[in-house]
Design a protein around this motif. Structure first.
Motif, PDB file in Angstrom:
ATOM      1  N   SER A 212       3.567  -1.456   0.458  1.00 12.40           N
ATOM      2  CA  SER A 212       4.668  -0.829   1.173  1.00 12.40           C
ATOM      3  C   SER A 212       4.799   0.628   0.758  1.00 12.40           C
ATOM      4  O   SER A 212       4.506   0.985  -0.390  1.00 12.40           O
ATOM      5  CB  SER A 212       5.983  -1.551   0.872  1.00 12.40           C
ATOM      6  OG  SER A 212       5.931  -2.901   1.255  1.00 12.40           O
ATOM      7  N   CYS A 213       5.271   1.426   1.696  1.00 13.92           N
ATOM      8  CA  CYS A 213       5.562   2.831   1.425  1.00 13.92           C
ATOM      9  C   CYS A 213       6.936   3.128   2.003  1.00 13.92           C
ATOM     10  O   CYS A 213       7.098   3.195   3.234  1.00 13.92           O
ATOM     11  CB  CYS A 213       4.508   3.729   2.040  1.00 13.92           C
ATOM     12  SG  CYS A 213       4.890   5.499   1.945  1.00 13.92           S
ATOM     13  N   ALA A 214       7.916   3.252   1.131  1.00 15.27           N
ATOM     14  CA  ALA A 214       9.269   3.576   1.563  1.00 15.27           C
ATOM     15  C   ALA A 214       9.397   5.088   1.661  1.00 15.27           C
ATOM     16  O   ALA A 214       9.191   5.801   0.668  1.00 15.27           O
ATOM     17  CB  ALA A 214      10.283   3.010   0.585  1.00 15.27           C
ATOM     18  N   ALA A 215       9.724   5.555   2.852  1.00 16.31           N
ATOM     19  CA  ALA A 215       9.799   6.993   3.105  1.00 16.31           C
ATOM     20  C   ALA A 215      11.259   7.429   3.260  1.00 16.31           C
ATOM     21  O   ALA A 215      12.051   6.724   3.892  1.00 16.31           O
ATOM     22  CB  ALA A 215       9.024   7.329   4.366  1.00 16.31           C
ATOM     23  N   SER A 216      11.597   8.560   2.707  1.00 17.00           N
ATOM     24  CA  SER A 216      12.965   9.063   2.809  1.00 17.00           C
ATOM     25  C   SER A 216      12.953  10.579   2.819  1.00 17.00           C
ATOM     26  O   SER A 216      11.946  11.219   2.534  1.00 17.00           O
ATOM     27  CB  SER A 216      13.814   8.545   1.644  1.00 17.00           C
ATOM     28  OG  SER A 216      13.298   9.007   0.410  1.00 17.00           O
ATOM     29  N   GLY A 217      14.084  11.147   3.178  1.00 23.31           N
ATOM     30  CA  GLY A 217      14.228  12.588   3.114  1.00 23.31           C
ATOM     31  C   GLY A 217      14.240  13.288   4.463  1.00 23.31           C
ATOM     32  O   GLY A 217      14.562  14.467   4.534  1.00 23.31           O
TER      33      GLY A 217
ATOM     34  N   TRP B 172       3.779   7.718  13.538  1.00 22.78           N
ATOM     35  CA  TRP B 172       5.064   7.033  13.511  1.00 22.78           C
ATOM     36  C   TRP B 172       5.666   6.878  14.903  1.00 22.78           C
ATOM     37  O   TRP B 172       6.219   5.843  15.230  1.00 22.78           O
ATOM     38  CB  TRP B 172       6.048   7.788  12.612  1.00 22.78           C
ATOM     39  CG  TRP B 172       7.149   6.892  12.148  1.00 22.78           C
ATOM     40  CD1 TRP B 172       8.133   6.333  12.909  1.00 22.78           C
ATOM     41  CD2 TRP B 172       7.371   6.440  10.812  1.00 22.78           C
ATOM     42  NE1 TRP B 172       8.948   5.553  12.131  1.00 22.78           N
ATOM     43  CE2 TRP B 172       8.519   5.603  10.861  1.00 22.78           C
ATOM     44  CE3 TRP B 172       6.724   6.646   9.599  1.00 22.78           C
ATOM     45  CZ2 TRP B 172       9.014   4.980   9.710  1.00 22.78           C
ATOM     46  CZ3 TRP B 172       7.239   6.032   8.470  1.00 22.78           C
ATOM     47  CH2 TRP B 172       8.355   5.219   8.529  1.00 22.78           C
ATOM     48  N   SER B 173       5.537   7.868  15.734  1.00 22.30           N
ATOM     49  CA  SER B 173       6.187   7.805  17.049  1.00 22.30           C
ATOM     50  C   SER B 173       5.458   6.874  18.007  1.00 22.30           C
ATOM     51  O   SER B 173       6.086   6.087  18.713  1.00 22.30           O
ATOM     52  CB  SER B 173       6.285   9.205  17.645  1.00 22.30           C
ATOM     53  OG  SER B 173       4.999   9.793  17.722  1.00 22.30           O
TER      54      SER B 173
ATOM     55  N   ARG C 279     -10.634  -5.118   7.913  1.00 18.91           N
ATOM     56  CA  ARG C 279      -9.810  -5.886   6.990  1.00 18.91           C
ATOM     57  C   ARG C 279      -8.416  -5.303   6.781  1.00 18.91           C
ATOM     58  O   ARG C 279      -7.612  -5.907   6.065  1.00 18.91           O
ATOM     59  CB  ARG C 279     -10.503  -5.977   5.622  1.00 18.91           C
ATOM     60  CG  ARG C 279     -11.857  -6.642   5.649  1.00 18.91           C
ATOM     61  CD  ARG C 279     -12.424  -6.810   4.253  1.00 18.91           C
ATOM     62  NE  ARG C 279     -12.729  -5.536   3.622  1.00 18.91           N
ATOM     63  CZ  ARG C 279     -12.161  -5.106   2.501  1.00 18.91           C
ATOM     64  NH1 ARG C 279     -11.237  -5.847   1.883  1.00 18.91           N
ATOM     65  NH2 ARG C 279     -12.513  -3.932   1.983  1.00 18.91           N
ATOM     66  N   CYS C 280      -8.130  -4.176   7.382  1.00 18.45           N
ATOM     67  CA  CYS C 280      -6.860  -3.502   7.123  1.00 18.45           C
ATOM     68  C   CYS C 280      -6.017  -3.352   8.380  1.00 18.45           C
ATOM     69  O   CYS C 280      -6.554  -3.180   9.478  1.00 18.45           O
ATOM     70  CB  CYS C 280      -7.109  -2.113   6.542  1.00 18.45           C
ATOM     71  SG  CYS C 280      -7.655  -2.121   4.840  1.00 18.45           S
ATOM     72  N   THR C 281      -4.721  -3.401   8.189  1.00 17.06           N
ATOM     73  CA  THR C 281      -3.782  -3.145   9.270  1.00 17.06           C
ATOM     74  C   THR C 281      -2.633  -2.315   8.719  1.00 17.06           C
ATOM     75  O   THR C 281      -2.048  -2.674   7.682  1.00 17.06           O
ATOM     76  CB  THR C 281      -3.214  -4.440   9.854  1.00 17.06           C
ATOM     77  OG1 THR C 281      -4.294  -5.255  10.323  1.00 17.06           O
ATOM     78  CG2 THR C 281      -2.272  -4.145  11.012  1.00 17.06           C
ATOM     79  N   ILE C 282      -2.313  -1.236   9.400  1.00 18.12           N
ATOM     80  CA  ILE C 282      -1.163  -0.408   9.044  1.00 18.12           C
ATOM     81  C   ILE C 282      -0.083  -0.635  10.083  1.00 18.12           C
ATOM     82  O   ILE C 282      -0.349  -0.636  11.288  1.00 18.12           O
ATOM     83  CB  ILE C 282      -1.543   1.079   8.982  1.00 18.12           C
ATOM     84  CG1 ILE C 282      -2.616   1.309   7.907  1.00 18.12           C
ATOM     85  CG2 ILE C 282      -0.313   1.923   8.655  1.00 18.12           C
ATOM     86  CD1 ILE C 282      -3.132   2.731   7.854  1.00 18.12           C
ATOM     87  N   SER C 283       1.136  -0.823   9.615  1.00 11.58           N
ATOM     88  CA  SER C 283       2.263  -1.049  10.513  1.00 11.58           C
ATOM     89  C   SER C 283       3.488  -0.338   9.955  1.00 11.58           C
ATOM     90  O   SER C 283       3.463   0.196   8.853  1.00 11.58           O
ATOM     91  CB  SER C 283       2.534  -2.539  10.665  1.00 11.58           C
ATOM     92  OG  SER C 283       2.845  -3.127   9.408  1.00 11.58           O
ATOM     93  N   ARG C 284       4.557  -0.335  10.736  1.00 17.20           N
ATOM     94  CA  ARG C 284       5.781   0.335  10.295  1.00 17.20           C
ATOM     95  C   ARG C 284       6.989  -0.488  10.669  1.00 17.20           C
ATOM     96  O   ARG C 284       6.969  -1.273  11.618  1.00 17.20           O
ATOM     97  CB  ARG C 284       5.887   1.719  10.925  1.00 17.20           C
ATOM     98  CG  ARG C 284       6.187   1.705  12.429  1.00 17.20           C
ATOM     99  CD  ARG C 284       5.975   3.030  13.040  1.00 17.20           C
ATOM    100  NE  ARG C 284       6.355   3.223  14.406  1.00 17.20           N
ATOM    101  CZ  ARG C 284       5.881   2.574  15.471  1.00 17.20           C
ATOM    102  NH1 ARG C 284       5.032   1.603  15.321  1.00 17.20           N
ATOM    103  NH2 ARG C 284       6.276   2.907  16.684  1.00 17.20           N
ATOM    104  N   ASP C 285       8.050  -0.260   9.918  1.00 15.40           N
ATOM    105  CA  ASP C 285       9.361  -0.841  10.210  1.00 15.40           C
ATOM    106  C   ASP C 285      10.311   0.334  10.343  1.00 15.40           C
ATOM    107  O   ASP C 285      10.692   0.945   9.345  1.00 15.40           O
ATOM    108  CB  ASP C 285       9.774  -1.791   9.085  1.00 15.40           C
ATOM    109  CG  ASP C 285      11.089  -2.494   9.379  1.00 15.40           C
ATOM    110  OD1 ASP C 285      11.960  -1.893  10.043  1.00 15.40           O
ATOM    111  OD2 ASP C 285      11.243  -3.629   8.935  1.00 15.40           O
TER     112      ASP C 285
ATOM    113  N   LEU D 264       0.591  -1.350   4.469  1.00 15.14           N
ATOM    114  CA  LEU D 264      -0.867  -1.478   4.549  1.00 15.14           C
ATOM    115  C   LEU D 264      -1.211  -2.903   4.148  1.00 15.14           C
ATOM    116  O   LEU D 264      -0.995  -3.295   3.005  1.00 15.14           O
ATOM    117  CB  LEU D 264      -1.560  -0.493   3.606  1.00 15.14           C
ATOM    118  CG  LEU D 264      -3.077  -0.676   3.460  1.00 15.14           C
ATOM    119  CD1 LEU D 264      -3.783  -0.398   4.780  1.00 15.14           C
ATOM    120  CD2 LEU D 264      -3.636   0.230   2.360  1.00 15.14           C
ATOM    121  N   GLN D 265      -1.709  -3.654   5.101  1.00 18.24           N
ATOM    122  CA  GLN D 265      -2.160  -5.019   4.850  1.00 18.24           C
ATOM    123  C   GLN D 265      -3.668  -4.995   4.643  1.00 18.24           C
ATOM    124  O   GLN D 265      -4.405  -4.443   5.472  1.00 18.24           O
ATOM    125  CB  GLN D 265      -1.813  -5.925   6.037  1.00 18.24           C
ATOM    126  CG  GLN D 265      -2.369  -7.328   5.959  1.00 18.24           C
ATOM    127  CD  GLN D 265      -1.471  -8.288   5.224  1.00 18.24           C
ATOM    128  OE1 GLN D 265      -0.284  -8.036   5.059  1.00 18.24           O
ATOM    129  NE2 GLN D 265      -2.007  -9.410   4.778  1.00 18.24           N
TER     130      GLN D 265
END
Length: 122
Positions: A21-26, A53-54, A67-73, A81-82
């Motif tokens: 996980s990557c928690a983004a802020s700011g 992101w958009s 083998r990888c999947t990137i997704s966002r919440d 990153l899975q």
């Protein structure tokens, strides 16, 4: 000020899966691209993949795309990153990065997290 905080790393067995996980802020990250990189001991940092992101468009390095999947919440401002079917050669520090713009192909990033260690045992 943009902050990126990775989590989810650890010691795992080969063949298993892991979700970082990557928690983004700011700031608001629409219009930004989020990338994942990794650096193994003694090796240069390697691009893993990116997500706009958009639009949600993604792009992966050939070495990992099967083998990888990137997704966002969007609600959590978090990117994931899975990685499936982990191999010992996936052992590395994994970094989250961010840059303005929607191109998932450019690998020049402005902001970086501290990284999370992934160790895959055979």
């Amino acid at each position: 000020q943009v902050q990126l905080v990775e989590s989810g790393g650890g010691l795992v067995q080969a063949g298993t899966s892991l979700r970082l996980s990557c928690a983004a802020s700011g700031r608001t990250f629409s219009g930004y691209t989020m990338g994942w990189f990794r650096q193994a001991p003694g090796k240069e940092r390697e691009f893993v993949g990116a997500l706009s992101w958009s639009s949600g468009s993604t792009y992966y390095a050939d070495s990992v795309k099967a083998r990888c999947t990137i997704s966002r919440d969007n609600a959590k401002n978090t990117v994931y990153l899975q990685i499936n079917s982990l191999k010992p050669e996936d052992t590395a520090v994994y970094y989250c990065a961010a840059k303005s713009g929607s191109s998932v192909y450019s690998q020049r990033y402005d902001y970086w997290g501290q990284g999370t260690q992934v160790t895959v045992s055979s």
